[in-house]
Design a protein around this motif. Sequence first.
Motif, PDB file in Angstrom:
ATOM      1  N   THR A 117      33.523  -7.757 103.399  1.00 43.44           N
ATOM      2  CA  THR A 117      32.224  -8.424 103.321  1.00 43.44           C
ATOM      3  C   THR A 117      31.191  -7.545 102.623  1.00 43.44           C
ATOM      4  O   THR A 117      30.304  -8.065 101.949  1.00 43.44           O
ATOM      5  CB  THR A 117      31.724  -8.757 104.735  1.00 43.44           C
ATOM      6  OG1 THR A 117      31.934  -7.633 105.562  1.00 43.44           O
ATOM      7  CG2 THR A 117      32.432  -9.951 105.307  1.00 43.44           C
ATOM      8  N   TRP A 152      31.527  -5.659 100.042  1.00 49.49           N
ATOM      9  CA  TRP A 152      31.582  -5.858  98.593  1.00 49.49           C
ATOM     10  C   TRP A 152      30.920  -7.181  98.213  1.00 49.49           C
ATOM     11  O   TRP A 152      30.149  -7.248  97.258  1.00 49.49           O
ATOM     12  CB  TRP A 152      33.029  -5.843  98.075  1.00 49.49           C
ATOM     13  CG  TRP A 152      33.062  -6.097  96.601  1.00 49.49           C
ATOM     14  CD1 TRP A 152      32.859  -5.173  95.620  1.00 49.49           C
ATOM     15  CD2 TRP A 152      33.234  -7.367  95.947  1.00 49.49           C
ATOM     16  NE1 TRP A 152      32.898  -5.784  94.387  1.00 49.49           N
ATOM     17  CE2 TRP A 152      33.122  -7.141  94.558  1.00 49.49           C
ATOM     18  CE3 TRP A 152      33.455  -8.664  96.395  1.00 49.49           C
ATOM     19  CZ2 TRP A 152      33.234  -8.154  93.612  1.00 49.49           C
ATOM     20  CZ3 TRP A 152      33.573  -9.680  95.461  1.00 49.49           C
ATOM     21  CH2 TRP A 152      33.461  -9.421  94.083  1.00 49.49           C
ATOM     22  N   VAL A 153      31.212  -8.222  98.970  1.00 47.30           N
ATOM     23  CA  VAL A 153      30.663  -9.542  98.652  1.00 47.30           C
ATOM     24  C   VAL A 153      29.140  -9.511  98.738  1.00 47.30           C
ATOM     25  O   VAL A 153      28.440  -9.984  97.837  1.00 47.30           O
ATOM     26  CB  VAL A 153      31.245 -10.620  99.598  1.00 47.30           C
ATOM     27  CG1 VAL A 153      30.597 -11.966  99.329  1.00 47.30           C
ATOM     28  CG2 VAL A 153      32.749 -10.718  99.423  1.00 47.30           C
ATOM     29  N   ARG A 211      27.778  -7.436  95.831  1.00 47.61           N
ATOM     30  CA  ARG A 211      27.871  -8.133  94.545  1.00 47.61           C
ATOM     31  C   ARG A 211      26.834  -9.249  94.462  1.00 47.61           C
ATOM     32  O   ARG A 211      26.235  -9.489  93.428  1.00 47.61           O
ATOM     33  CB  ARG A 211      29.293  -8.698  94.369  1.00 47.61           C
ATOM     34  CG  ARG A 211      29.496  -9.549  93.122  1.00 47.61           C
ATOM     35  CD  ARG A 211      29.170  -8.770  91.860  1.00 47.61           C
ATOM     36  NE  ARG A 211      29.077  -9.646  90.706  1.00 47.61           N
ATOM     37  CZ  ARG A 211      27.975 -10.267  90.306  1.00 47.61           C
ATOM     38  NH1 ARG A 211      26.855 -10.116  90.989  1.00 47.61           N
ATOM     39  NH2 ARG A 211      27.971 -11.017  89.227  1.00 47.61           N
ATOM     40  N   ARG A 212      26.635  -9.905  95.604  1.00 54.80           N
ATOM     41  CA  ARG A 212      25.713 -11.033  95.650  1.00 54.80           C
ATOM     42  C   ARG A 212      24.278 -10.582  95.398  1.00 54.80           C
ATOM     43  O   ARG A 212      23.499 -11.280  94.766  1.00 54.80           O
ATOM     44  CB  ARG A 212      25.873 -11.666  97.022  1.00 54.80           C
ATOM     45  CG  ARG A 212      24.804 -12.530  97.480  1.00 54.80           C
ATOM     46  CD  ARG A 212      25.257 -13.935  97.708  1.00 54.80           C
ATOM     47  NE  ARG A 212      24.170 -14.666  98.298  1.00 54.80           N
ATOM     48  CZ  ARG A 212      23.023 -14.880  97.694  1.00 54.80           C
ATOM     49  NH1 ARG A 212      22.818 -14.433  96.482  1.00 54.80           N
ATOM     50  NH2 ARG A 212      22.064 -15.532  98.301  1.00 54.80           N
ATOM     51  N   ARG A 217      23.460  -7.609  93.945  1.00 55.21           N
ATOM     52  CA  ARG A 217      23.552  -6.413  93.112  1.00 55.21           C
ATOM     53  C   ARG A 217      22.286  -6.154  92.323  1.00 55.21           C
ATOM     54  O   ARG A 217      21.744  -5.044  92.323  1.00 55.21           O
ATOM     55  CB  ARG A 217      24.748  -6.570  92.166  1.00 55.21           C
ATOM     56  CG  ARG A 217      25.104  -5.326  91.418  1.00 55.21           C
ATOM     57  CD  ARG A 217      26.418  -5.508  90.686  1.00 55.21           C
ATOM     58  NE  ARG A 217      26.318  -6.528  89.648  1.00 55.21           N
ATOM     59  CZ  ARG A 217      27.354  -6.933  88.903  1.00 55.21           C
ATOM     60  NH1 ARG A 217      28.547  -6.415  89.111  1.00 55.21           N
ATOM     61  NH2 ARG A 217      27.199  -7.841  87.983  1.00 55.21           N
ATOM     62  N   GLU A 224      21.681 -18.972 100.399  1.00 54.91           N
ATOM     63  CA  GLU A 224      23.049 -19.376 100.757  1.00 54.91           C
ATOM     64  C   GLU A 224      23.042 -20.782 101.346  1.00 54.91           C
ATOM     65  O   GLU A 224      23.955 -21.570 101.103  1.00 54.91           O
ATOM     66  CB  GLU A 224      23.634 -18.405 101.786  1.00 54.91           C
ATOM     67  CG  GLU A 224      23.612 -16.961 101.349  1.00 54.91           C
ATOM     68  CD  GLU A 224      24.971 -16.472 100.890  1.00 54.91           C
ATOM     69  OE1 GLU A 224      25.830 -17.289 100.586  1.00 54.91           O
ATOM     70  OE2 GLU A 224      25.144 -15.244 100.830  1.00 54.91           O
TER      71      GLU A 224
END
Lengths: 316, 338
Positions: free
Chosen positions: B34, B36-37, B40-41, B43, B122
């Motif tokens: 999670t 990383w997600v 990235r989201r 970033r 989201e």
Amino acid sequence: MADPSARTGPWAIEADGLSKKYRRGWALRDCSFRLPAGRICALVGPNGAGKSTFLGITTRLLRPTAGTVKLFGVPVSDPAVLERVAFLAQDKPLYPRFTVAETLRLGRELNPRWDQAVAERIVRSGDVPLGARIGTLSGGQRTRVAFALAFGKRPALLLLDEPMSDLDPLARHELSGLLMAEAAEHGTTVLMSSHMLAEMEEMCDYLLVLAEGRLRMAGATDVLVPSHTLVTGKAVGGAVPEELQGRHTIVESHVTGRQFSALIRTDGPLSDSWDAGWEALSPSLEEVLLAYLRSPGAPTLIADEARTTDQQETAA
Amino acid sequence: MSDTTSATTDTAPRETASRKTGPRATGRGLLHGTAWVVYRRHRTALLACVLITAAACAVYAYQRIGVLDFVHAKGATPDSKGELLEEFQSTFHAMFTRDIALLQYVPVLIGVFLGAPLIAAEQERGTLRLVTTQSVSRGRWLATTLALPLAVTAVCVTALSVTFQWLWTPVHQLEDFGDWLSSGPFDVTGPVPVARTLFLTACGIALGMLLKRVVPAMAATFVLWFVTGELWSRLRPRLGTPHSVTYPYNGDGPHLPPASVRFDDWVATADGRLYGFGTCVHADEAACRAKLGIVNRVTQYFDFGQMAGMQWRGAGILLALTAVVLAFVVWQARRRPL
């Protein structure tokens, strides 16, 4: 007695008394059925029938007001079911700024059973460049990436909410083929809601019909459809002949002048049909579905296989 | 003992077997799962935070060279005539005003652009359904979504606060005539900017979650910044107990320690009874004062030594509120869906 998963194994979905109430009223009321594993099942019903509510409950996005659902024997209240289920929402939400490769990485990072090869194969077979951002893809390509994300998870059950609704006929044909091929290859159970009845007839071998939040029909199509007959003939006193009404269940009937036509559920042989001047035809799946959807008063039909009864549970 | 384990770990072998088959080892980089997600989201926003922080810290370090040159040449203690104060103001006041203004806007920038859209985006785009129907639990996703941006924010704002304090402390007696309370330094040094930023960001997250739409959530966070800013400026002088100094009514004074902040003025009788500063300023002053027995003036002030304590007290209140807001977010997220 030995292994609990062996007993519940063949059932992909077991719903028992499932109900969901919103402030405006019941969206789903007392749904009980079961879906055998390995089937391609259509979830059919008019808008507002409770299809999305049902899918929401099985993917843990909504909490049922009453009742339970088990997926492969695991109740949805247990977070462990998430690993076994993939869900494709109607609008296929993806992060528009992620590239295709990053979207697949998202799948890899969030799913322990992830299969990168399957996901990449699905993406590549549609000529979707891995470096492209999701926001720049066409609707068909986006859907393909969403499919790749769903199949890469290697789900035992794939839930789709109107997967083809926003696609052109070509993309729809292509992705239906992809869906069928992947599901067949991995033995995935598929449950998809759709309005496209003709398409459903080609793809699905199991049927769930919802109307006004209630289950109207459930069972395998090759059991449900043959148990119906389309009868046309001379009306008796401006109505369907008494003999038919008494011996069979009339799902829907029309009387036009001196002619009647009725879709009936046959509870025994259609006797004396030649003498009475009736003509009996085998209806298509679409005709049966439309008849049920048009007549909310028609009796519910649940095939024995789809029935959840306590007797069956305890006997097994 | 052995048969209980065999009974309870019924499904365990299948679980671990399936875990091993996943090509987990192919992941690159530091972040996994999670984290990383979420990285990235966000970033762009997170990298912008880090880069702007680094740039601002570099600018403060550069500015400090000039400030220290001044201090070495002329000293940092104001003289009695105030010439040094005037000279410092004319040379550096504009620079400090700009620096402080930038830091004052940090909480609202982060609250509006990182906090408000964090969950609202989201929900608005439907991607909440994407991440919460993967294999990780909703609780874990929420924990990472909250923790990673808040941690980056806390680190960046701490760096800004520490660097600015490093620039300002040598000349705190000179800058804006030593007023540390209301002119800005109180809000942009020590733990205060970190606490204010975390508080406003948490509020932005909560508002976004309730409103479910990005733009209304950003607007609401902006309005909240004004409201809390007003309340904060009223709370500030209540965070400490002011010292008092008494001196004769017509006498010389008050003699306050350097870098003290004058808070309030009174007039008083010989036995210490206080009257408002505006008492007996009309006609017939002397008679009026004689009648009430006013012989002294009293000045209340905060000295520089109280600053840190008041800052920590204020930051403590804000951080406690932040914890409450975040607890609400977690409770709300877990209450609705499964």
